[in-house]
Design a protein around this motif. Structure first.
Motif, mmCIF file in Angstrom:
data_model
loop_
_atom_site.group_PDB
_atom_site.id
_atom_site.type_symbol
_atom_site.label_atom_id
_atom_site.label_comp_id
_atom_site.label_asym_id
_atom_site.label_seq_id
_atom_site.Cartn_x
_atom_site.Cartn_y
_atom_site.Cartn_z
ATOM 1 N N ASP B 101 -45.622 44.848 17.676
ATOM 2 C CA ASP B 101 -45.018 45.500 16.503
ATOM 3 C C ASP B 101 -45.344 44.752 15.221
ATOM 4 N N ARG B 138 -44.099 54.481 17.858
ATOM 5 C CA ARG B 138 -43.213 55.530 17.366
ATOM 6 C C ARG B 138 -42.603 56.365 18.485
ATOM 7 N N ASP B 158 -43.194 49.108 23.508
ATOM 8 C CA ASP B 158 -42.873 49.460 22.124
ATOM 9 C C ASP B 158 -41.882 48.445 21.535
ATOM 10 N N ARG B 161 -38.132 49.086 20.041
ATOM 11 C CA ARG B 161 -37.816 50.508 19.886
ATOM 12 C C ARG B 161 -37.859 51.210 21.234
ATOM 13 N N PRO B 190 -30.530 55.497 22.007
ATOM 14 C CA PRO B 190 -30.690 55.414 20.549
ATOM 15 C C PRO B 190 -29.459 55.872 19.781
#
Lengths: 325, 433
Positions: B101, B138, B158, B161, B190
């Motif tokens: 990231d 993403r 990721d 995330r 989330p």
């Protein structure tokens, strides 16, 4: 030209040393300190009812009101408190638009500190912001509300209102009703009122209660009727209207039906019950106007008056500590 | 490259492969372990061998840290690959896996190549890149997993995330597995975690901090485990942190699902109360849990339910940390404190030393297919020599990382790295006592 009224010795020199440089949290207080603050505030109430209200306890001192969150009531209350004690008061409302909010807080703190203020009254939308700021400045910091954490001057003025209405705080049963989860007023009041020996209940839907709230030393009720049954004091909290969006409560009318205070529900409380609200009120959402405006029941206007006196007591006490340095 | 052979005598060897923990000696030549003996002394050494008397100090494989963030490329003032590598060497960490990231995100074989070239130039510790699982991290389109794998990325993730879309996660697992690429995922719902900066409970409630329940981790982990069952793919559960998700993990392992899990040293050391008066260095992702969760996590390391321990090194400069708690950047540095923090768990009698070393060396090596992490003859001479008893007061300002956001600042730990070797070269030597 203003002429300072002759003040009693008690006003001139608060008779006890304040334990801390800052006024950040009710967790820093003890019953003796609170008692002394309330005694002092009582004298300021009398003073504030006179034609000439001005003292010189803070003469030459600079007080900065630093409000990152908009506030009419608290800011003007602190402003009047400072001015009545003779301080020079500056109001600042930095806008968070140009740079990120965090930078604003620290940058502003450092900048203001360089201007040599004596007392900084701060309100900020983040929990812990006043504490963080107090570590970066050399003056006294008063927490006028930090996020969902604390609003200690509100708790002090509520205790003052209660002590004047009932003659005591200890032993009273106080039901704090509504959005406890997002309320700094509730957190400070739970802390201070339990410190003073009141029996505190929190009442509201489970979606508006903090996790493990039962471990705060309070009774938890999800039904307003049982929650206020036999209560000496019903303290209603403001419901932010944006709570409807987050699936916390379905609608204003359902909220008012289940957790709003009206005459009928209030009849379940103890005889002589008094109603409080930190303001500003959402009439018809958490409280019915009929109750809010009944001077025989409502302490809401008293709370506003006591606000100035309680804040004068806080400022005078912090200033006395500065004088002794 | 010729390096003088080194012989360590009088050492306490811990070999995670055999479980041996006892006296021994070791010879390093040509970048590999030439001899490992359970006798503390060696005979018939040739004259060109440099002899180091370990005097009872711990000699074990260098630590392998699967979760290290740097600021390179994109945020070099936070941490460069070089400063991270120096911090790693000083901490006895001989291999680091840098997280994707960055800016740009490591979602392209060219960026993988850039990291590997930079690491070669630095010539300190092994630096392996992890690739992004989805483009730009993403959570939508899959990144070029196959090409990045060929270029040298060791797993895909990721990072912080979560991959919310279950269909993307399912396809990712199936696709990556066919190419032999390991997928790492931090389980977090989330919605339950949105805006949260602490774990839900009495303490966060009193502080007035927006908080997430542990169920946020359990829910997403259960989804991931169901997808592992569906696809048959391997999954590395990134930073499991509480008792409830450990139960899910335990059930999955009992059913034989190919799952591995990491725990961060922070969650093994601290609990929610360490936030104290809004200490932003203890604002982490996932947030610190309650003491019962911490103890359950330690128990899971001891039992082997949690396979791997990571530092979760996440540098953040002062300006990102000197903020109100809810605005501060989460994360803490950890490369230089990983070993003493592990040793502290050992000294407290909670986990046997060999088990801790295993979780920070051989287990991560196996997970990403490295030959390191063992004391076998022929294995890479990636080693650390440490005084496991040396008392140490951590002072963040004295740490090598460019960012000083250590959650251990002011903590008393035990253990000091005396020497770190990578491929037989000494890359760090501690100050003489």
């Amino acid at each position: 030209m203003t002429i300072a009224v002759p003040a009693s010795d008690a006003l001139r020199k608060p008779a006890f040393p304040f334990p801390a440089r800052h006024f950040l949290s009710v967790a820093d207080l003890d019953p003796v300190t609170v008692g002394a603050l309330l005694d002092l505030a009582d004298e300021f109430v009398a003073l504030n009812r006179q034609k000439s209200k001005k003292l010189d306890l803070l003469k030459g001192r600079t007080l900065i009101n630093l409000f990152f969150e908009a506030s009419t009531r608290t800011q003007s209350s602190f402003e009047l408190a400072g001015k009545r004690l003779g301080a020079d008061v500056v109001n600042m409302s930095p806008r968070a638009s140009s740079i990120s909010k965090g930078e604003t807080l620290i940058d502003t703190a450092v900048t203001l500190n360089a201007m040599q203020p004596d007392i900084l009254v701060v309100r900020h939308g983040s929990s812990g912001a006043a504490s963080l700021l107090s570590q970066k400045v050399s003056c006294s910091v008063v927490n006028a509300g930090d996020g969902q954490h604390e609003h200690p001057s509100q708790a002090l003025l509520d205790a003052l209102s209660l002590r004047r209405a009932f003659g005591r705080v200890g032993g009273l049963t106080v039901a704090i009703c509504g959005d406890v989860l997002h309320s700094r007023v509730a957190r400070s009041n739970v802390g201070l009122l339990t410190l003073l020996g009141a029996n505190v209940r929190v009442v509201g839907p489970p979606t508006l209660m903090p996790a493990d709230v039962a471990r705060w030393g309070v009774e938890v009720h999800h039904d307003l009727k049982t929650g206020i049954a036999g209560a000496d004091v019903v303290m209603m909290l403001r419901l932010q209207l944006e709570r409807m969006q987050g699936a916390l409560v379905p609608s204003m009318r359902e909220y008012f039906r289940l957790w709003g205070l009206d005459r009928e529900k209030l009849a379940l409380a103890a005889p002589g019950v008094r109603v409080m609200h930190p303001g500003p009120m959402n009439r018809g959402v958490e409280i019915d106007s009929d109750v809010a405006d009944d001077a025989g029941v409502s302490l809401i206007q008293d709370q506003v008056e006591m606000g100035v006196a309680a804040r004068m007591a806080i400022l005078a006490t912090l200033a006395a500590r500065l004088d002794n340095q | 490259m010729t390096v003088q052979p080194i012989a360590f005598i009088n050492a306490r060897l811990v070999d995670p492969e055999t479980g041996y923990d006892g006296p021994g000696a070791l010879i390093v030549t040509e970048g590999v372990i030439a001899e490992a003996s359970r006798e503390p002394r060696l005979t018939a050494l040739s004259d060109d061998v440099k002899i180091i008397d370990a005097a009872g100090a711990l000699l074990c494989p260098g630590l392998i840290d699967l979760r290290v963030k740097t600021g390179e490329p994109g945020s070099e003032p936070k941490e460069t690959l070089k400063s991270a590598a120096r911090a790693a060497a000083a901490g006895g960490v001989t291999s680091i896996v840098v997280q994707p990231d960055t800016d740009p995100v490591i979602d392209d074989p060219a960026v993988v190549d850039f990291i590997l070239r930079r690491a070669r130039d630095i010539e300190l510790v092994h630096v392996y890149p992890a690739g992004a699982a989805t483009k730009g991290c993403r959570g939508e389109g899959m990144a070029e997993i196959g090409l990045m794998h060929e270029a040298g990325c060791v797993y895909v993730t990721d990072v912080d995330r979560p991959i919310v879309d279950s269909r993307v996660m399912r396809r990712l697992l199936a696709y990556a597995n066919a190419l032999g690429v390991l997928v790492a995922h931090r389980p977090a719902d989330p919605w339950l975690t949105r805006g949260a900066s602490a774990t839900e409970g009495e303490f966060a409630g009193r502080l007035g901090l927006a908080s997430e329940p542990v169920a946020a981790e359990t829910i997403m982990l259960e989804r991931d485990l169901a997808l592992v069952e569906l696809t048959g793919a391997r999954l590395l559960v990134d930073q499991i942190s509480a008792a409830a998700p450990l139960e899910s993990l335990s059930r999955a392992k009992a059913r034989g699902l190919p799952v591995l899990a990491t725990a961060s040293i922070n969650h093994l050391t601290f609990n929610e109360l360490d936030i104290g008066d809004y200490r932003t260095f203890c604002k982490l992702v996932p947030p610190l849990r309650c003491e019962d969760d911490r103890l359950a996590l330690i128990e899971a390391v001891a039992s082997g339910l949690v396979d791997i321990i990571v530092s979760a090194h996440a540098p953040a400069p002062a300006e990102d940390k000197r903020l109100p708690f809810d605005e501060a950047t989460p994360g803490a540095i950890g490369l230089e404190t990983l070993l003493p923090a592990l040793l502290t768990l050992h000294h407290e009698g909670r986990v046997p030393l060999a088990r801790l070393i295993h979780a920070a060396t051989l287990a991560p090596a196996k997970a990403i297919g490295l030959a390191a992490g063992r004391l076998a003859v022929g294995a890479p001479a990636d080693l650390l020599l440490a005084d496991i008893n040396a008392p140490r007061l951590i002072d963040a300002e004295t740490l090598i990382s460019k960012s000083k956001n250590s959650a251990f600042d002011g903590r008393r730990l035990q253990g000091r790295v005396l020497m770190t070797l990578v491929d037989g070269r000494v890359v760090y030597e501690g100050p003489a006592q």
